[in-house]
Design an enzyme around this catalytic site. Structure first.
Site, PDB file in Angstrom:
ATOM      1  N   PHE A 240       0.854  -1.181   0.000  1.00 53.81           N
ATOM      2  CA  PHE A 240       0.000   0.000   0.000  1.00 53.81           C
ATOM      3  C   PHE A 240       0.896   1.238   0.000  1.00 53.81           C
ATOM      4  O   PHE A 240       1.406   1.657   1.047  1.00 53.81           O
ATOM      5  CB  PHE A 240      -0.917  -0.013   1.218  1.00 53.81           C
TER       6      PHE A 240
ATOM      7  N   ASP B 134       2.109   4.475   0.502  1.00 56.73           N
ATOM      8  CA  ASP B 134       1.707   5.687   1.204  1.00 56.73           C
ATOM      9  C   ASP B 134       2.934   6.437   1.714  1.00 56.73           C
ATOM     10  O   ASP B 134       3.920   6.553   1.008  1.00 56.73           O
ATOM     11  CB  ASP B 134       0.727   5.346   2.336  1.00 56.73           C
TER      12      ASP B 134
ATOM     13  N   ASP C 236       3.907  -5.718   4.072  1.00 59.52           N
ATOM     14  CA  ASP C 236       3.489  -4.331   4.296  1.00 59.52           C
ATOM     15  C   ASP C 236       3.132  -4.132   5.763  1.00 59.52           C
ATOM     16  O   ASP C 236       3.548  -3.156   6.398  1.00 59.52           O
ATOM     17  CB  ASP C 236       2.298  -3.979   3.404  1.00 59.52           C
TER      18      ASP C 236
END
Length: 548
Positions: free
Chosen positions: A416, A418, A521
């Site tokens: 993810f 970010d 992650d």
């Protein structure tokens, strides 16, 4: 014909998808009466299915392809290109290319440091097994234990998230109650992840920041973080959990109703979300947020927070509620079931249903780039909260309810992309920024959303974790082969008999099979959170965006 001739070949499949969807929904809407609203939902679902078949690859594959493509650009400096430099002649050749054609890529990947990180992760995961109180001597126990080793934290290990454990209703059967709980948790996940972006510290108010600066005062950072929002939403979701709560009957208690929906007394029901206003959302959340920021230390004077991008967060919640009602009969579970236990298909459905989840951009070559951070994290959170995360694939417990969140292809998801993962990987030396980007990030300068610097940072994180998955898997399989060759994987003095070596080999095989970008992650995110709280990490990049 004119439209198709104008579409670039590289993007044709995606444009066809949305053209089909737009044509199909418009055609159905023109011939649909208000009484046939359900037909519109069915046709929308059929359109999503048709669009999925038209695509040559899954949305997660599109993320991988675009990120690897971005990382193939020439770097601004030869020192960034550690991932491809193998021989002196490679250095010379690439130096010539960079001088001849100015490189643009501002982020590099250091494979040596990535390999070191892989080794550290394998050692850390296996140490959990070594420190466990006992080892089960049967294969089944070994499989369950090994699969659980990847879980760095349960969904509600810290008490942040809503679980619906206390939700009860006396007038429904046990099986229907379980489905209602799952619907509520799914709506909580969708609501939380619709708002799960832009948590980097911002000033309480832009006006106050400017005022304080002019008056020589110190700027106070907004303390809002992901866990604060998760807890506030959990409190709202729990309001009508009590069995004595005066809940209205909207047909949800009907045992013959195949579509599970929530009462309007549930704060996060689609209808409530669709009618939210910024002021109402602020009124609902602020008391539960402020309560978490009561000063506990003398040097903590900031007990107030503001919700960044409140208007956009409200708009996305409106979109979530309205489109669930319009396209999925107001049911999160109904939407999830359409994916048929495919995490990749659910990402596709989410991005087709909710425009706010279409985390895409265009690079300097005019090519589309995909990340789908929030869409993918919805699927992962559903898997963690109500799915079979932590259980060996293929070992699901039998029940009367066929859980749609027992995803069969969770490994198709990417990391993810970010703030935290790039921040941690840079600290560990895995990612390298060029001088210009380093200066911007270290001085907390805000990057433009969609800029090439931002795209390179996010793409490098995805590529790094993809490579890390392979490195971790290879290392675990290597340990299995070492065991076959008679090389002990259990240290002397720790019960390294044949049976225990066999168990260790089984665990390594299962760990290798279960490793995924999602689990790595989570591992890296938890490590990053811990190091950030200890003040060990440098600044992260800052972008004002709704995508992460």
């Amino acid at each position: 014909i004119i439209i198709f001739s104008m579409i670039r070949a590289t993007n044709r499949q995606r444009h066809i998808t949305f053209l089909i969807r737009a044509y199909h929904i418009t055609a159905v809407a023109k011939t649909t009466t208000p009484k046939e609203k359900h037909s519109l939902t069915i046709n929308h679902t059929q359109t999503i299915s048709l669009a999925s078949k038209m695509r040559s690859s899954s949305p997660c594959d599109s993320v991988r392809e675009s990120c690897f493509r971005l990382m193939s650009d020439l770097p601004t400096s030869i020192t960034l290109n550690v991932e491809t430099l193998q021989k002196d002649r490679d250095v010379d050749e690439q130096t010539k290319q960079i001088k001849k054609q100015k490189g643009l890529r501002s982020v590099g990947l250091n494979v040596k440091e990535l390999s070191k990180l892989s080794n550290d992760i394998v050692t850390s995961v296996l140490s959990k097994q070594s420190s466990s109180s006992s080892l089960k001597k049967d294969n089944e126990g070994t499989e369950e234990e090994a699969s659980a080793l990847w879980n760095v934290a349960d969904w509600d290990a810290d008490g942040w998230h809503y679980t619906a454990k206390k939700y009860t209703r006396s007038n429904v059967s046990f099986s229907k109650l379980q489905e209602q709980k799952m619907e509520r948790v799914a709506l909580y996940v969708l609501t939380l992840d619709a708002m799960n972006f832009c948590f980097w510290p911002t000033s309480l108010f832009e006006e106050e920041k400017e005022k304080n600066t002019k008056e020589g005062g110190e700027e106070e950072d907004n303390p809002l973080e992901y866990e604060h929002l998760a807890i506030a939403l959990r409190i709202l979701a729990e309001i009508d959990d009590d069995p004595d709560f005066n809940a209205s009957n909207n047909g949800n208690d009907n045992e013959n109703n195949s579509i599970i929906t929530c009462d309007e007394t549930f704060a996060l029901s689609p209808k409530n979300l669709s009618t939210l206003t910024p002021s109402k959302l602020k009124t609902l959340l602020t008391p539960h947020l402020t309560a978490q920021f009561t000063p506990k230390e003398e040097n903590n004077t900031n007990s107030t927070c503001t919700i960044p991008l409140l208007q956009e967060r409200t708009r996305l919640l409106n979109e979530l509620g309205s489109n669930l009602i319009q396209y999925h009969n107001g049911s999160a579970l109904h939407m999830i079931q359409k994916a048929q236990k495919s995490s990749s298909s659910l990402v596709q459905i989410i991005t087709c249903t909710f425009p706010g989840y279409r985390d895409e951009s265009i690079d300097w070559k005019g090519q589309q780039c995909f990340f789908y951070k929030r869409a993918q994290i919805v699927v992962a959170d559903l898997w963690a909260s109500v799915g079979d995360c932590g259980r060996r694939r293929g070992k699901e417990k039998k029940s009367d309810y066929d859980n749609p969140c027992h995803f069969k292809d969770i490994q198709s998801l990417t990391t993810f992309a970010d703030y935290r993962i790039p921040q941690l990987l840079r600290h560990l030396g895995v990612l390298r920024y060029d001088d210009d980007l380093s200066s911007k990030v270290d001085s907390k300068q805000e990057l433009m959303a969609g800029s090439m610097d931002e795209l390179y940072i996010r793409a490098s994180a995805v590529v790094a974790v993809e490579k890390l998955v392979q490195l971790v898997r290879d290392e675990l399989l290597s340990m299995c082969r070492a065991s076959d060759d008679g090389v002990g994987v259990v240290e002397d003095g720790e019960g390294g008999d044949e049976n225990e070596k066999k168990m260790m080999k089984t665990k390594c095989k299962i760990l290798a099979d279960d490793v995924s970008a999602v689990k790595l992650d989570w591992y890296l995110w938890n490590l990053g959170e811990q190091m950030d709280r200890e003040g060990k990490l440098g600044p992260h990049h800052r972008v004002r965006t709704i995508f992460y």
